[in-house]
Design a protein around this motif. Structure first.
Motif, PDB file in Angstrom:
ATOM      1  N   SER A  63     -40.456  29.803 -26.819  1.00 60.14           N
ATOM      2  CA  SER A  63     -39.128  29.472 -27.363  1.00 60.14           C
ATOM      3  C   SER A  63     -38.830  27.975 -27.268  1.00 60.14           C
ATOM      4  N   PHE A  64     -39.575  27.256 -26.446  1.00 61.31           N
ATOM      5  CA  PHE A  64     -39.415  25.812 -26.324  1.00 61.31           C
ATOM      6  C   PHE A  64     -40.254  25.063 -27.362  1.00 61.31           C
ATOM      7  N   GLY A  65     -40.904  25.788 -28.263  1.00 65.61           N
ATOM      8  CA  GLY A  65     -41.684  25.157 -29.318  1.00 65.61           C
ATOM      9  C   GLY A  65     -43.020  24.604 -28.862  1.00 65.61           C
ATOM     10  N   ALA A  88     -45.270  19.623 -26.693  1.00 65.22           N
ATOM     11  CA  ALA A  88     -43.981  19.951 -27.311  1.00 65.22           C
ATOM     12  C   ALA A  88     -43.029  18.788 -27.090  1.00 65.22           C
ATOM     13  N   THR A  89     -42.004  18.736 -27.926  1.00 64.28           N
ATOM     14  CA  THR A  89     -40.912  17.787 -27.721  1.00 64.28           C
ATOM     15  C   THR A  89     -39.601  18.539 -27.844  1.00 64.28           C
ATOM     16  N   ARG A  90     -38.654  18.120 -27.030  1.00 63.72           N
ATOM     17  CA  ARG A  90     -37.326  18.737 -27.028  1.00 63.72           C
ATOM     18  C   ARG A  90     -36.331  17.666 -26.623  1.00 63.72           C
ATOM     19  N   ASP A  91     -35.415  17.343 -27.502  1.00 59.34           N
ATOM     20  CA  ASP A  91     -34.447  16.273 -27.233  1.00 59.34           C
ATOM     21  C   ASP A  91     -35.192  15.035 -26.737  1.00 59.34           C
ATOM     22  N   ASP A  92     -34.962  14.644 -25.475  1.00 59.96           N
ATOM     23  CA  ASP A  92     -35.642  13.476 -24.935  1.00 59.96           C
ATOM     24  C   ASP A  92     -36.799  13.853 -24.003  1.00 59.96           C
ATOM     25  N   PHE A 126     -39.660  19.059 -18.485  1.00 59.24           N
ATOM     26  CA  PHE A 126     -39.547  19.706 -19.786  1.00 59.24           C
ATOM     27  C   PHE A 126     -38.851  21.058 -19.708  1.00 59.24           C
TER      28      PHE A 126
END
Length: 128
Positions: A63-65, A88-92, A126
């Motif tokens: 779910s965090f990509g 993965a990347t999420r926001d910063d 992360f």
């Protein structure tokens, strides 16, 4: 099926379940008393038990990509490990880790999973 084929099949099935997000296929690969231990101090760390616990953890990670890139399938006499590069990347936050996920097999199914990480601090940030 030979012991080597069983190990390769377990690895291929696990990766197929991840890629297709087929949690039922994943559950079929696991013993009823399976455990999975991950290092760190974050939402996905610690030990989970049972096929539902493992499937819920994989679903949460997905779910965090997270992109799961299989680098190598490693075999021992009795067990199998996956050498992965997860990104993965999420926001910063950025996830860029190499890991080994070791499957202890019993009767052709995964009875225990232990994951070894290259960057526990990065994983903690992360999945905070």
């Amino acid at each position: 099926m030979t012991a080597e084929q069983v190990k390769q099949d377990v690895a291929a099935t696990f990766m197929k379940a991840l890629g297709s997000k087929d949690w039922s296929l994943l559950r079929d690969l696991l013993t009823e008393d399976v455990t999975w231990t991950l290092p760190g101090d974050n939402r996905i760390s610690g030990t989970v038990a049972g096929p539902d616990g493992v499937a819920e953890r994989v679903e949460l990670i997905s779910s965090f990509g997270v992109h799961f890139a299989l680098l190598h399938v490693l075999v021992s006499r009795d067990n199998v490990a996956l050498n992965l590069h997860n990104t993965a990347t999420r926001d910063d936050a950025v996830l860029d880790e190499h890991l080994a996920t070791v499957f202890t097999l019993r009767d052709g199914k995964v009875a225990r999973i232990e994951t070894f990480l290259s960057d526990v601090d990065g994983m903690n940030r992360f999945f905070a």
